[in-house]
Design a protein around this motif. Sequence first.
Motif, mmCIF file in Angstrom:
data_model
loop_
_atom_site.group_PDB
_atom_site.id
_atom_site.type_symbol
_atom_site.label_atom_id
_atom_site.label_comp_id
_atom_site.label_asym_id
_atom_site.label_seq_id
_atom_site.Cartn_x
_atom_site.Cartn_y
_atom_site.Cartn_z
ATOM 1 N N LEU A 189 13.732 16.161 27.854
ATOM 2 C CA LEU A 189 12.896 15.178 28.552
ATOM 3 C C LEU A 189 13.738 14.041 29.124
ATOM 4 C CD1 LEU A 189 9.838 14.997 26.142
ATOM 5 C CD2 LEU A 189 9.783 15.730 28.545
ATOM 6 N N LEU A 190 14.712 13.566 28.370
ATOM 7 C CA LEU A 190 15.590 12.511 28.875
ATOM 8 C C LEU A 190 16.366 12.983 30.100
ATOM 9 C CD1 LEU A 190 16.974 10.879 25.606
ATOM 10 C CD2 LEU A 190 15.506 9.795 27.334
ATOM 11 N N LYS A 191 16.896 14.179 30.044
ATOM 12 C CA LYS A 191 17.651 14.705 31.190
ATOM 13 C C LYS A 191 16.726 14.883 32.396
ATOM 14 C CE LYS A 191 21.140 17.920 32.623
ATOM 15 N NZ LYS A 191 22.408 18.452 32.163
ATOM 16 N N PHE A 192 15.518 15.353 32.157
ATOM 17 C CA PHE A 192 14.529 15.559 33.220
ATOM 18 C C PHE A 192 14.176 14.220 33.878
ATOM 19 C CE2 PHE A 192 10.237 16.842 34.755
ATOM 20 C CZ PHE A 192 10.575 18.026 35.392
ATOM 21 N N LEU A 193 13.910 13.201 33.071
ATOM 22 C CA LEU A 193 13.594 11.881 33.619
ATOM 23 C C LEU A 193 14.797 11.259 34.321
ATOM 24 C CD1 LEU A 193 11.375 10.470 30.754
ATOM 25 C CD2 LEU A 193 10.690 10.764 33.149
#
Length: 112
Positions: free
Chosen positions: A26-30
């Motif tokens: 999720l962090l990488k996606f955001l």
Amino acid sequence: MSEHEVALEDFLSTTGALYDATRVRLLKFLDRHGPLCVCDMQESFGMIQSRLSRHLKILKEAGFLKVQRQGRWAYYAIRSPLDRFRSSAIEEIRALPIELPELKRLSESYPI
């Protein structure tokens, strides 16, 4: 609670938030896509809303995310500025060869 104990709790909260593959993804996606609505992440990851919200809450409490409400939408983004530790963690996550889902946007674009 002493200053040292607060610092230790903050460190443990931060590292604990990263000890989950979904939250790292999720962090990488955001980081890649910028501010996103929960509905966009839910659709992109094929995840039920309650599970996604739990992960986002943990990342927000760990100091990685900020949330901004625009009408009926809640947009999550990487906080800025980040302290050195969290910033270094994001840099390491950027370098990880993680497969991410395609962005499926349901919401309106984030108002700049």
